[in-house]
Design a protein around this motif. Structure first.
Motif, PDB file in Angstrom:
ATOM      1  N   GLU A 520      -3.103  39.864  28.224  1.00  0.00           N
ATOM      2  CA  GLU A 520      -4.267  39.628  29.076  1.00  0.00           C
ATOM      3  C   GLU A 520      -3.933  38.633  30.184  1.00  0.00           C
ATOM      4  N   LEU A 521      -3.162  37.618  29.831  1.00  0.00           N
ATOM      5  CA  LEU A 521      -2.742  36.650  30.853  1.00  0.00           C
ATOM      6  C   LEU A 521      -1.908  37.333  31.928  1.00  0.00           C
ATOM      7  N   ARG A 522      -0.981  38.187  31.505  1.00  0.00           N
ATOM      8  CA  ARG A 522      -0.122  38.890  32.456  1.00  0.00           C
ATOM      9  C   ARG A 522      -0.952  39.776  33.382  1.00  0.00           C
ATOM     10  N   ASP A 523      -1.969  40.447  32.836  1.00  0.00           N
ATOM     11  CA  ASP A 523      -2.835  41.280  33.666  1.00  0.00           C
ATOM     12  C   ASP A 523      -3.533  40.437  34.735  1.00  0.00           C
ATOM     13  N   PHE A 524      -4.044  39.276  34.324  1.00  0.00           N
ATOM     14  CA  PHE A 524      -4.717  38.389  35.278  1.00  0.00           C
ATOM     15  C   PHE A 524      -3.759  37.959  36.384  1.00  0.00           C
ATOM     16  N   LEU A 525      -2.570  37.543  36.025  1.00  0.00           N
ATOM     17  CA  LEU A 525      -1.611  37.082  37.022  1.00  0.00           C
ATOM     18  C   LEU A 525      -1.250  38.204  37.982  1.00  0.00           C
ATOM     19  N   ASP A 526      -1.022  39.392  37.475  1.00  0.00           N
ATOM     20  CA  ASP A 526      -0.668  40.518  38.346  1.00  0.00           C
ATOM     21  C   ASP A 526      -1.798  40.845  39.317  1.00  0.00           C
ATOM     22  N   GLU A 527      -3.022  40.831  38.828  1.00  0.00           N
ATOM     23  CA  GLU A 527      -4.160  41.221  39.661  1.00  0.00           C
ATOM     24  C   GLU A 527      -4.482  40.184  40.729  1.00  0.00           C
ATOM     25  N   THR A 528      -4.073  38.949  40.529  1.00  0.00           N
ATOM     26  CA  THR A 528      -4.338  37.903  41.517  1.00  0.00           C
ATOM     27  C   THR A 528      -3.134  37.609  42.408  1.00  0.00           C
ATOM     28  N   GLY A 529      -2.060  38.368  42.249  1.00  0.00           N
ATOM     29  CA  GLY A 529      -0.901  38.197  43.115  1.00  0.00           C
ATOM     30  C   GLY A 529       0.114  37.208  42.626  1.00  0.00           C
ATOM     31  N   LEU A 530      -0.063  36.685  41.412  1.00  0.00           N
ATOM     32  CA  LEU A 530       0.887  35.731  40.841  1.00  0.00           C
ATOM     33  C   LEU A 530       1.889  36.506  39.998  1.00  0.00           C
ATOM     34  N   THR A 531       3.054  36.790  40.555  1.00  0.00           N
ATOM     35  CA  THR A 531       4.020  37.647  39.867  1.00  0.00           C
ATOM     36  C   THR A 531       4.722  36.922  38.740  1.00  0.00           C
ATOM     37  N   GLY A 532       4.978  35.605  38.940  1.00  0.00           N
ATOM     38  CA  GLY A 532       5.555  34.807  37.874  1.00  0.00           C
ATOM     39  C   GLY A 532       6.998  35.124  37.539  1.00  0.00           C
TER      40      GLY A 532
END
Length: 548
Positions: A520-532
């Motif tokens: 879920e965290l990864r989904d949030f980061l991807d959707e907000t442009g934070l590739t990490g």
């Protein structure tokens, strides 16, 4: 290594407080910018004085707050008064001691000192300020910005990836991107004086005086100096500087007959408009501080709003520059900061106008202020607003909550609360503010202590920041864990038994969940442009390198 942070692919125009905070935060997050300033030497003029609690939180994370405390005179209270014969009549007052922050005071110090302290910090972080350099042209395309810089050495044409315009109310950057301030341009006029004041007023209280002649502000600094601001009629283009005699007349009329002024170090007139630009981002160019919004000096909001503009943008720009975020993230700068600037312009303008009322409107104003003064709840709310502790980004496109939010829990987009109950396994108190200072980047606090779960969270967060487990007891805790024996963090942030909170580099909550689910965290980061992902070859600044 194809590039280094010293290549200056981010250009900051302006080395006032806003530009210097942007430079410091960019460098702290791994991208040392190029900074140009038109003035050949630092200004001796000192317009802004008060540093609000929200700005102090940012300065603590920047690692420079102790220096500000040593150079300033803390203000413990705000009062709004009205002259009454030989003295004054209090309309309302607000104590700052109970504000929900580790820094419950306003720090009064000259803007020149603010710039010097931030300049020293920028130099420590590897930033060089190029003085006597003027931006004369700017043209951008999809891949970068071509700028023309002029100095005593001649004209330089160069290309950068991004530009931050922090070059003040007469911003060249603003004009070159075709933007313009929109608002009221009739202007308010002020006589400003840095003087010695003898009076019965306490020096740890910031005072505003209501008068038919206009707003008056009194802010005391170290060394016996006091900043006085008097709203006055338009003095005209040929007025010259206000005299000490005029300042004394205004002080007597508006502050009481016992006030005496002497030893002026600076006397000047200046005008203020109430306006804001429509867009804080124009392609690859961003605007902040007075280049983006101008307004009355009431309640010392201007410089502080600009400092927060810079703190909001810098970490995002650094992540994009380092390949850890997409350009999509940068749109959140306007989405988050433009509403804040608009509110400050409205409120400062309204406050300044309310100070000049006469007749029945003045009676109504005074009645309202006395009601505020007799209500702890209303006075506290007013103080929180002035201290900028109410600034939040709850409607931001880059914040999210997953799971039930208990009543009273902090919401995504709100600023962190530091909690006294937290310690490290050895029992030493831990402050989230200091974790953000020592580990630049996002800070993920999770209630899971499961090794596999922690590994998944670290993989999801990547190089964006640090994962810190929060455990109920010190026995058996990992050295990097935070111990929360009472569950205070889970209660305040609404994490439940197995949740997490992702705190952004600027201290605001980006993601809150009742589950420590890495997916879920990864989904949030991807959707907000934070590739990490893995950082690019840009070299990290002197305090951002090393393992997280």
């Amino acid at each position: 290594m194809s590039e280094s942070a010293e290549d200056g692919r981010v250009l900051v125009v302006g080395a006032g407080p806003v530009g210097l905070v942007a430079a410091c935060e960019l460098a702290r997050h791994g991208v040392v910018p190029r900074v140009v300033e038109a003035l050949a030497v630092p200004t001796v003029q000192s317009r802004a004085v008060g540093v609000q609690p929200r700005s102090q939180e940012m300065l603590a994370t920047l690692g420079v707050l102790d220096r500000f405390l040593a150079a300033s005179l803390p203000q413990q209270r705000i009062e709004i008064d009205q002259p009454d014969g030989d003295g004054f009549r209090r309309l309302t007052g607000m104590d700052l001691a109970h504000l929900p922050t580790r820094h419950p005071s306003i720090l009064d110090l000259p803007q020149t000192a603010t710039e010097a302290l931030l300049g020293d910090r920028a130099a420590e972080l590897g930033v060089t300020v190029e003085r006597g350099v003027t931006l004369t042209d700017l043209r951008q395309d999809a891949d970068g910005v071509e700028v023309v810089l002029r100095s005593d050495q001649g004209e330089e044409r160069t290309r950068v990836d991004w530009v931050f315009g922090a070059d003040g109310g007469h911003s060249t950057v603003r004009g070159l991107v075709g933007s313009a301030l929109q608002g009221t341009f009739t202007g308010s006029h002020f006589a400003m004086a840095d003087v010695v004041v003898e009076s019965e007023y306490a020096r740890d209280v910031t005072r505003l005086f209501a008068s038919p002649g206009g707003l008056t502000v009194m802010m005391c600094m170290l060394g016996g100096r006091t900043r006085l601001l008097f709203q006055v009629p338009d003095p005209g283009p040929d007025a010259g500087e206000p005299t000490l005699e005029l300042v004394q007349e205004l002080a007597t009329a508006r502050m009481g007959r016992t006030v005496r002024v002497s030893d002026p170090s600076w006397l000047t007139y200046y005008s203020v408009h109430q306006a804001q630009i429509p867009q804080y981002r124009v392609g690859r160019v961003f605007l902040g501080g007075d280049a983006a919004h101008i307004h009355s000096p009431a309640a010392a909001q201007g410089m502080n709003t600009g400092l927060q503009d810079a703190a909001n943008l810098a970490w995002k720009l650094a992540l994009v520059r380092r390949g850890l975020a997409s350009e999509q993230l940068l749109d959140s700068y306007h989405a988050e900061r433009h509403p804040v600037g608009a509110a400050v312009v409205r409120e400062a303008t309204a406050m300044a106008r309310s100070m000049t009322l006469t007749g029945l409107p003045a009676v109504a104003r005074n009645t309202g202020m006395r009601i505020v003064g007799h209500s702890d709840r209303l006075a506290h709310a007013m103080a929180r607003n002035i201290a900028q502790l109410t600034v939040a980004y709850r409607n931001s496109p880059i914040v999210r909550r997953v799971g039930h939010a208990p009543h009273g829990a902090l919401r995504p987009g709100e600023h962190l609360d530091d909690l006294a109950e937290l310690t490290d396994p050895a029992g030493t108190p831990v402050l989230i503010e200091e974790l953000l200072r020592d580990r630049p980047g996002h800070l993920l606090l999770t209630r899971t202590a499961d090794d596999d779960g922690l590994a998944r969270l670290r993989a999801a967060l990547g190089d964006l920041g640090t994962v810190v487990p929060v455990v109920p007891r010190a026995a058996g805790a990992a050295p990097d864990a935070v111990v929360d024996p009472t569950g205070a963090l889970a209660t305040r942030y609404g994490l439940g038994d197995d949740g997490l909170v992702l705190i952004r580099p600027d201290g605001y909550l980006g993601y809150v969940s009742t589950s420590s689910d890495g997916g879920e965290l990864r989904d949030f980061l991807d959707e907000t442009g934070l590739t990490g992902g893995t950082a690019s070859s840009v070299v990290l600044g002197p305090e951002t390198s090393g393992a997280r």
